[in-house]
Design a protein around this motif. Structure first.
Motif, mmCIF file in Angstrom:
data_model
loop_
_atom_site.group_PDB
_atom_site.id
_atom_site.type_symbol
_atom_site.label_atom_id
_atom_site.label_comp_id
_atom_site.label_asym_id
_atom_site.label_seq_id
_atom_site.Cartn_x
_atom_site.Cartn_y
_atom_site.Cartn_z
ATOM 1 N N ALA A 227 0.834 -1.207 0.000
ATOM 2 C CA ALA A 227 0.000 0.000 0.000
ATOM 3 C C ALA A 227 0.865 1.253 0.000
ATOM 4 O O ALA A 227 0.594 2.214 -0.735
ATOM 5 N N VAL A 228 1.922 1.270 0.825
ATOM 6 C CA VAL A 228 2.835 2.424 0.840
ATOM 7 C C VAL A 228 3.434 2.643 -0.544
ATOM 8 O O VAL A 228 3.465 3.766 -1.072
ATOM 9 N N HIS A 229 3.910 1.561 -1.144
ATOM 10 C CA HIS A 229 4.498 1.602 -2.484
ATOM 11 C C HIS A 229 3.490 2.127 -3.502
ATOM 12 O O HIS A 229 3.781 3.025 -4.300
ATOM 13 N N ALA A 230 2.257 1.579 -3.469
ATOM 14 C CA ALA A 230 1.242 1.937 -4.463
ATOM 15 C C ALA A 230 0.806 3.396 -4.329
ATOM 16 O O ALA A 230 0.598 4.088 -5.339
ATOM 17 N N ALA A 352 5.537 -9.698 -8.444
ATOM 18 C CA ALA A 352 4.488 -9.601 -9.464
ATOM 19 C C ALA A 352 3.271 -8.858 -8.936
ATOM 20 O O ALA A 352 2.723 -7.970 -9.602
ATOM 21 N N LEU A 353 2.832 -9.220 -7.735
ATOM 22 C CA LEU A 353 1.640 -8.590 -7.180
ATOM 23 C C LEU A 353 1.897 -7.123 -6.846
ATOM 24 O O LEU A 353 1.040 -6.262 -7.072
ATOM 25 N N ALA A 354 3.109 -6.822 -6.338
ATOM 26 C CA ALA A 354 3.466 -5.426 -6.077
ATOM 27 C C ALA A 354 3.542 -4.641 -7.384
ATOM 28 O O ALA A 354 3.120 -3.473 -7.442
ATOM 29 N N GLY A 355 4.065 -5.280 -8.427
ATOM 30 C CA GLY A 355 4.132 -4.621 -9.729
ATOM 31 C C GLY A 355 2.759 -4.365 -10.317
ATOM 32 O O GLY A 355 2.504 -3.311 -10.920
ATOM 33 N N PHE A 356 1.855 -5.326 -10.152
ATOM 34 C CA PHE A 356 0.479 -5.154 -10.629
ATOM 35 C C PHE A 356 -0.180 -3.993 -9.883
ATOM 36 O O PHE A 356 -0.858 -3.156 -10.490
ATOM 37 N N ALA A 357 0.036 -3.943 -8.565
ATOM 38 C CA ALA A 357 -0.517 -2.840 -7.769
ATOM 39 C C ALA A 357 0.066 -1.503 -8.221
ATOM 40 O O ALA A 357 -0.622 -0.480 -8.232
ATOM 41 N N GLN A 358 1.345 -1.517 -8.609
ATOM 42 C CA GLN A 358 2.003 -0.301 -9.087
ATOM 43 C C GLN A 358 1.324 0.239 -10.338
ATOM 44 O O GLN A 358 1.051 1.440 -10.446
ATOM 45 N N ALA A 361 -2.202 1.492 -9.441
ATOM 46 C CA ALA A 361 -2.125 2.754 -8.719
ATOM 47 C C ALA A 361 -1.750 3.906 -9.643
ATOM 48 O O ALA A 361 -2.275 5.018 -9.522
ATOM 49 N N GLY A 362 -0.834 3.626 -10.586
ATOM 50 C CA GLY A 362 -0.467 4.650 -11.553
ATOM 51 C C GLY A 362 -1.659 5.100 -12.383
ATOM 52 O O GLY A 362 -1.846 6.299 -12.634
ATOM 53 N N ALA A 363 -2.489 4.128 -12.796
ATOM 54 C CA ALA A 363 -3.688 4.457 -13.571
ATOM 55 C C ALA A 363 -4.657 5.294 -12.744
ATOM 56 O O ALA A 363 -5.206 6.301 -13.230
#
Length: 405
Positions: A227-230, A352-358, A361-363
C-alpha cells in the motif's frame, strides 16, 4: 545473531556488482520501452495517417500486457528460476523493439507493443526477485535503493534521447536504439548472470498460482508495504497528469522549460535513494519508511501553504515537489524490500503482485489528475496521498506489521 548483508547460500557463485549492473540495465529496458519513443508520436501519426490518440494506445497496450505478464511470470520464476525467464524477457524486448522499427501501420505497432509489454514485465519483476534472492531483508533495501538511484534519471534522459534520435534520423531510431540496448543487456545476462533461485525446477499448476497470491493477500505485512508503495506511485502519476496543466496553464511556465524544470526536481529521487542506500543498514527499512512518510507530508503541507499564502511561484512550488521526490526515493526501495521479504520463498509472486498494484495505482493516480487545473486542487489531493502514505508508514514502523527475513 545479526543478519548478514548477503544471502550466504548465494554468495559463493555471485559477483554482486556484475549482477546489479545487469539488473540496472534490465530495469532500464522496461523504462525505455515506455518513454523513449514518446517524442516520436506526432511523426508516427503523420506517417501512418492515424490520430495521435490512437498511437497513444501503444502505451496502454504495453502497460496492460505488463500487468498481466507480471501475474503470470512472478510465480513461474519461483518455480523454475529467474535466469531463463530474464533472458527470455530481454530477447522478447530486443526482437519486438526491432519489429516496431519496421512496422507500416498503427495496428501492427500496437500488436508488437503488447508482446513487448510481456517482455518488459519479466525484466521488471526478475530484477526485484533477484535482488531479494541474493540478500537478506536489509540488504534487499540497500541494493534496491542502489538500483533505483542508478535509474533515477533514465526517464527524463530517455525523453531527450528519443527526441534527438527522432529529429536527427526518424521515428524508427528510438526503437532501433532500444533493440540494441536490449540485445546488449541480453548478452550480459547470458554470460554473467547466474541462477539465484536454487529451488527444484517444476512447472506450477493453476492451484499453486492461486495459493501464492492468496497467501500474500492474506498477509497484513505484505499489504501494508504494498500500500505504501502503491500510494507513492499514485502520487507520482497524479503529478504527471496534473503538473503540466497547473505549471503551464495556471502558473505560466513555458512548455519548452517544463521538461528541464521537472528533471531538476526529480533529482530529489536520486538523492533520496542514495540516502536510503547509505542509511538503511544502520536505521532499518521500517524507520526509513517513517522518515520518508514525514518528509512526504511536509512537502504536501508546504505545497498547500504556498497556495494559502498566495506565494505559489514556480520555483517555490517545484521546491516542494523536489522535497517530495526525496521522500519518494527514501520510501520506495524500503517499501518494496519489505513487501518482497514477507514471504521470501515466493519473492517472484510478491514482486508480481506489487508490480500489478504499481500499474493499477499509476492508472488511478492519472485519473485523479484529470481536471485539476489549480495549485490548491493539486495541493489538496497531494496532501491526501501524503496522509495515506503516513498512515501505512506509521503502521509498519509502529510494529503493527512485521516482515520475516
Amino acid at each position: 545473531m545479526a543478519e548478514q548483508h548477503i544471502n550466504e547460500a548465494a554468495e559463493p557463485l555471485i559477483n554482486r556488482r556484475v549482477v546489479l549492473a545487469i539488473l540496472v540495465c534490465s530495469t532500464s529496458v522496461n523504462i525505455l520501452s515506455t518513454t523513449i519513443y514518446m517524442p516520436a508520436l506526432p511523426k508516427m501519426a503523420v506517417e501512418f495517417g492515424s490520430d495521435v490518440s490512437v498511437l497513444q494506445g501503444t502505451l496502454t497496450a504495453y502497460l496492460a500486457a505488463s500487468a498481466i505478464g507480471q501475474l503470470i511470470f512472478g510465480p513461474l520464476s519461483d518455480a523454475i528460476g529467474r535466469r531463463r525467464l530474464l533472458i527470455g524477457g530481454l530477447l522478447c524486448c530486443a526482437i519486438t523493439s526491432f519489429g516496431c522499427s519496421l512496422v507500416q501501420s498503427a495496428t501492427t505497432l500496437i500488436a508488437l507493443r503488447l508482446l513487448q509489454g510481456v517482455g518488459g514485465s519479466i525484466c521488471l519483476i526478475m530484477t526485484r526477485a533477484v535482488v531479494r534472492d541474493i540478500n537478506d531483508r536489509t540488504g534487499t533495501a540497500t541494493d534496491m535503493a542502489a538500483v533505483m538511484a542508478s535509474i533515477a534519471l533514465v526517464p527524463p534522459m530517455a525523453h531527450s534521447l528519443g527526441g534527438l534520435l527522432t529529429d536527427v534520423y526518424s521515428w524508427r531510431a528510438p526503437f532501433q536504439f532500444l533493440a540494441v540496448f536490449s540485445a546488449a543487456t541480453l548478452g550480459a545476462a547470458v554470460f554473467a548472470l547466474p541462477e539465484t533461485n536454487r529451488g527444484v525446477p517444476q512447472m506450477p499448476s493453476a492451484l499453486q498460482y492461486l495459493q501464492c497470491y492468496t497467501r500474500l493477500l492474506r498477509s497484513p505485512q505484505f499489504l501494508s508495504y504494498t500500500a505504501v508503495h502503491a500510494i507513492l506511485i499514485a502520487t507520482l502519476y497524479f503529478f504527471y497528469a496534473a503538473g503540466p496543466v497547473v505549471l503551464i496553464g495556471h502558473l505560466g511556465l513555458s512548455p519548452s522549460t517544463y521538461g528541464p524544470v521537472v528533471t531538476i526536481a526529480s533529482t530529489g529521487f536520486f538523492l533520496g535513494s542514495l540516502a536510503s542506500n547509505r542509511r538503511v543498514a544502520r536505521h532499518g527499512l521500517d524507520h526509513l519508511i517513517t522518515i520518508g512518510s514525514a518528509v512526504s507530508g511536509l512537502a504536501a503541507i508546504a505545497l498547500f501553504g504556498l497556495y494559502w499564502q498566495h506565494a505559489a511561484t514556480i520555483s517555490l512550488l517545484m521546491g516542494a515537489v523536489f522535497v517530495w521526490y526525496i521522500a519518494y526515493g527514501i520510501i520506495l526501495p524500503n517499501a518494496l524490500a519489505g513487501a518482497l521479504s514477507v514471504h521470501s520463498d515466493i519473492a517472484g509472486a510478491a514482486a508480481a503482485l506489487a508490480g500489478f498494484a504499481q500499474i493499477a495505482a499509476g492508472a488511478l493516480g492519472s485519473v485523479a489528475g484529470y481536471g485539476v487545473t489549480r495549485v490548491d486542487e493539486m495541493a489538496v489531493i497531494m496532501c491526501g496521498f501524503a496522509a495515506l502514505t503516513a498512515a501505512f508508514g506509521w503502521a509498519v514502523s509502529a510494529g503493527k506489521v512485521r516482515s520475516a527475513s
